[in-house]
Scaffold this active site. Structure first.
Site, mmCIF file in Angstrom:
data_model
loop_
_atom_site.group_PDB
_atom_site.id
_atom_site.type_symbol
_atom_site.label_atom_id
_atom_site.label_comp_id
_atom_site.label_asym_id
_atom_site.label_seq_id
_atom_site.Cartn_x
_atom_site.Cartn_y
_atom_site.Cartn_z
ATOM 1 N N GLU A 157 0.801 -1.238 0.000
ATOM 2 C CA GLU A 157 0.000 0.000 0.000
ATOM 3 C C GLU A 157 0.828 1.279 0.000
ATOM 4 O O GLU A 157 0.642 2.145 0.849
ATOM 5 C CB GLU A 157 -0.968 -0.030 1.190
ATOM 6 C CG GLU A 157 -1.884 -1.247 1.167
ATOM 7 C CD GLU A 157 -2.727 -1.419 2.433
ATOM 8 O OE1 GLU A 157 -2.646 -0.575 3.329
ATOM 9 O OE2 GLU A 157 -3.458 -2.422 2.499
ATOM 10 N N GLU A 262 -6.261 -10.760 -1.316
ATOM 11 C CA GLU A 262 -7.055 -10.571 -0.094
ATOM 12 C C GLU A 262 -8.539 -10.542 -0.450
ATOM 13 O O GLU A 262 -9.294 -9.693 0.006
ATOM 14 C CB GLU A 262 -6.643 -9.260 0.612
ATOM 15 C CG GLU A 262 -5.162 -9.190 0.923
ATOM 16 C CD GLU A 262 -4.747 -7.964 1.740
ATOM 17 O OE1 GLU A 262 -5.619 -7.245 2.273
ATOM 18 O OE2 GLU A 262 -3.525 -7.733 1.848
HETATM 19 O O1 G3I Z 1 -5.703 -9.205 18.996
HETATM 20 C C1 G3I Z 1 -6.325 -8.008 19.501
HETATM 21 C C2 G3I Z 1 -7.232 -8.328 20.651
HETATM 22 O O2 G3I Z 1 -6.459 -8.841 21.705
HETATM 23 C C3 G3I Z 1 -7.975 -7.046 21.057
HETATM 24 O O3 G3I Z 1 -8.888 -7.349 22.071
HETATM 25 C C4 G3I Z 1 -8.710 -6.468 19.876
HETATM 26 C C5 G3I Z 1 -9.443 -5.158 20.212
HETATM 27 O O4 G3I Z 1 -9.282 -4.178 19.205
HETATM 28 O O5 G3I Z 1 -7.778 -6.194 18.843
HETATM 29 C C6 G3I Z 1 -7.129 -7.383 18.374
HETATM 30 O O6 G3I Z 1 -6.236 -7.040 17.361
HETATM 31 C C7 G3I Z 1 -6.816 -6.688 16.102
HETATM 32 C C8 G3I Z 1 -6.239 -7.602 15.046
HETATM 33 O O7 G3I Z 1 -6.693 -7.191 13.786
HETATM 34 C C9 G3I Z 1 -6.589 -9.083 15.256
HETATM 35 O O8 G3I Z 1 -7.941 -9.287 15.043
HETATM 36 C C10 G3I Z 1 -6.430 -5.242 15.816
HETATM 37 O O9 G3I Z 1 -7.081 -4.370 16.719
HETATM 38 C C11 G3I Z 1 -6.843 -4.889 14.392
HETATM 39 O O10 G3I Z 1 -6.317 -3.594 14.055
HETATM 40 C C12 G3I Z 1 -6.266 -5.901 13.419
HETATM 41 O O11 G3I Z 1 -6.738 -5.570 12.139
HETATM 42 C C13 G3I Z 1 -6.059 -6.158 11.060
HETATM 43 C C14 G3I Z 1 -5.589 -5.070 10.104
HETATM 44 O O12 G3I Z 1 -5.053 -5.632 8.924
HETATM 45 C C15 G3I Z 1 -4.508 -4.201 10.729
HETATM 46 O O13 G3I Z 1 -3.344 -4.936 10.925
HETATM 47 C C16 G3I Z 1 -7.013 -7.124 10.368
HETATM 48 O O14 G3I Z 1 -7.267 -8.238 11.211
HETATM 49 C C17 G3I Z 1 -6.405 -7.615 9.055
HETATM 50 O O15 G3I Z 1 -7.371 -8.347 8.350
HETATM 51 C C18 G3I Z 1 -5.988 -6.409 8.221
HETATM 52 O O16 G3I Z 1 -5.417 -6.873 7.038
HETATM 53 C C19 G3I Z 1 -5.097 -5.859 6.070
HETATM 54 C C20 G3I Z 1 -3.886 -6.349 5.310
HETATM 55 O O17 G3I Z 1 -2.843 -6.633 6.201
HETATM 56 C C21 G3I Z 1 -3.437 -5.318 4.275
HETATM 57 N N1 G3I Z 1 -4.539 -4.953 3.412
HETATM 58 C C22 G3I Z 1 -5.753 -4.533 4.064
HETATM 59 C C23 G3I Z 1 -6.215 -5.617 5.048
HETATM 60 C C24 G3I Z 1 -7.523 -5.257 5.655
HETATM 61 O O18 G3I Z 1 -7.351 -4.094 6.438
#
Ligand code: G3I
Length: 371
Positions: A157, A262
């Site tokens: 990105e 994705e």
């Molecule tokens: O694990 C913690 C948990 O302990 C906590 O209670 C909870 C409360 O917010 O958060 C959990 O972590 C989250 C994590 O996903 C696991 O589910 C984070 O907040 C959340 O920000 C994170 O989001 C991920 C995001 O990337 C940011 O890294 C998404 O799962 C993931 O699907 C998403 O993937 C991205 C790709 O890497 C790049 N392209 C876009 C795609 C979608 O955003």
């Protein structure tokens, strides 16, 4: 379109009867001669805590991507601390089961802890110091999984939808050649590993043209790039299949593969018309935009199946250019789209439902797309 919906209705009925005894066609065998079929997995699936999920992954997919655990903030949370255990589980799971293991991702504006960009006194790093830090990270992570991870999303990105470069810290401190440097470092760390540039909305002309220029720059300097990843977070109508095909054809002219990295399809209404995957764009919960909390009506399931079928028809027709199609999550319960852009919604974007059951209408539509 109406014809297709009617056809799909028949598919749904026949699918239910055909698979009544064996309720789950095996996805990966359906694409054996075309492309790898992958899924993004979480740490419970990688380490077997979610044993049902793990079994479903092994049965249906031949490629995996770690949804979270290889991102900088998780694997390298502090300057001198690397936290490898979850990433090791993921890589071991893939290697032990002969899956194509993808590394996601080395350099991204998100999940990049603030310490990366400052020195011990909190002062902003110089270009050289940040390059050194980037190289050390890439050497360590790519080096650890050398020969095990088959391909890396090197940079994720880096462009805005209008084709300008995202003003990330990487760009601000190093300049636009941070992308080339990242690819060089990754290639040096594992000369045999495949290297990808990964982004969303590459069906938009301005963004796609910017990425094409990037690839041409890398190729002119003989810096290896094997494929571009179009993330493919799509809606029921955006992008059109014509745009998806245009994208495949444009990248294929550069002599590289296209991966759909994705894939998911949201059927929930959105406040804004545009679609994006920008993780920072969050809006407050509003029940008006969460219409299927109690379940997805069959009419909506069929619409999603038709849309998946249309997209896979394009994939199959262009399979010589496509190396891999990866779904962003296993079951609807795992999808990031329940929490983004409006936390707390109930979405249905994937192939398996919250009870790990295959959605036969969708599976059938993608395995045998209607012409
Ligand atoms: O694990 C913690 C948990 O302990 C906590 O209670 C909870 C409360 O917010 O958060 C959990 O972590 C989250 C994590 O996903 C696991 O589910 C984070 O907040 C959340 O920000 C994170 O989001 C991920 C995001 O990337 C940011 O890294 C998404 O799962 C993931 O699907 C998403 O993937 C991205 C790709 O890497 C790049 N392209 C876009 C795609 C979608 O955003």
């Amino acid at each position: 379109m109406i014809d297709r919906i009617i056809s799909l209705f028949f598919i749904l009925i026949t699918t239910i009867s055909v698979y009544a005894s064996d309720p789950s066609p095996i996805l990966k065998t359906g694409f054996n001669n075309e492309f790898l079929i992958g899924v993004a997995i979480n740490r419970n699936q990688a380490d077997g805590t979610d044993s049902k999920g793990q079994a479903l992954i092994l049965k249906n997919f031949n490629a995996i991507t770690s949804e979270q655990d290889l991102k900088w903030g998780l694997i390298h949370p502090k300057p001198t601390i690397y936290s490898f255990s979850k990433a090791d589980d993921y890589v071991n799971f893939g290697v032990q089961n002969n899956l194509f293991v993808v590394g996601h991702t080395l350099v991204w504006h998100s999940n990049a802890p603030a310490w990366i960009f400052v020195d011990d006194n909190g002062k902003g790093l110089t270009r050289d110091a940040l390059l050194k830090r980037m190289e050390e990270h890439i050497n360590t992570v790519v080096g650890r999984y050398k020969g095990k991870i088959a391909g890396w999303d090197v940079v994720n990105e880096a462009f805005e939808d209008n084709g300008t470069m995202r003003k990330s810290k990487w760009f601000q401190i190093i300049g636009e050649d941070y992308i080339e440097k990242a690819f060089e470092y990754a290639h040096n760390a594992d000369p045999k590993v495949e290297l990808y540039y990964n982004d969303y909305n590459l069906y938009l002309n301005a963004k796609r043209n910017a990425v094409i220029k990037l690839i041409q720059r890398l190729q002119a300097k003989k810096i290896p790039i094997h494929a571009v990843g179009e993330q493919a977070h799509y809606s029921l109508v955006i992008p059109t299949v014509q745009k998806i095909e245009e994208c495949i054809k444009d990248f294929s002219k550069l002599g590289i593969k296209v991966n759909f990295t994705e894939l998911d399809i949201t059927a929930l209404p959105n406040k804004k018309k545009e679609i994006t995957a920008e993780v920072s764009k969050i809006v407050a919960y509003d029940p008006l935009y969460d219409p299927y909390k109690k379940g997805l009506p069959d009419s909506m399931l069929l619409k999603i199946a038709v849309r998946y079928g249309d997209i896979f028809r394009v994939f199959k027709e262009n399979s010589s250019t496509i190396q891999r199609v990866t779904f962003w999550g296993l079951t609807d319960g795992n999808s990031w789209l329940n929490g983004w852009p409006m936390p707390g919604r109930t979405n249905y974007p994937l192939l398996f439902d919250r009870n790990y059951q295959p959605k036969l209408a969708i599976l059938n539509a993608i395995l045998k797309p209607i012409k």
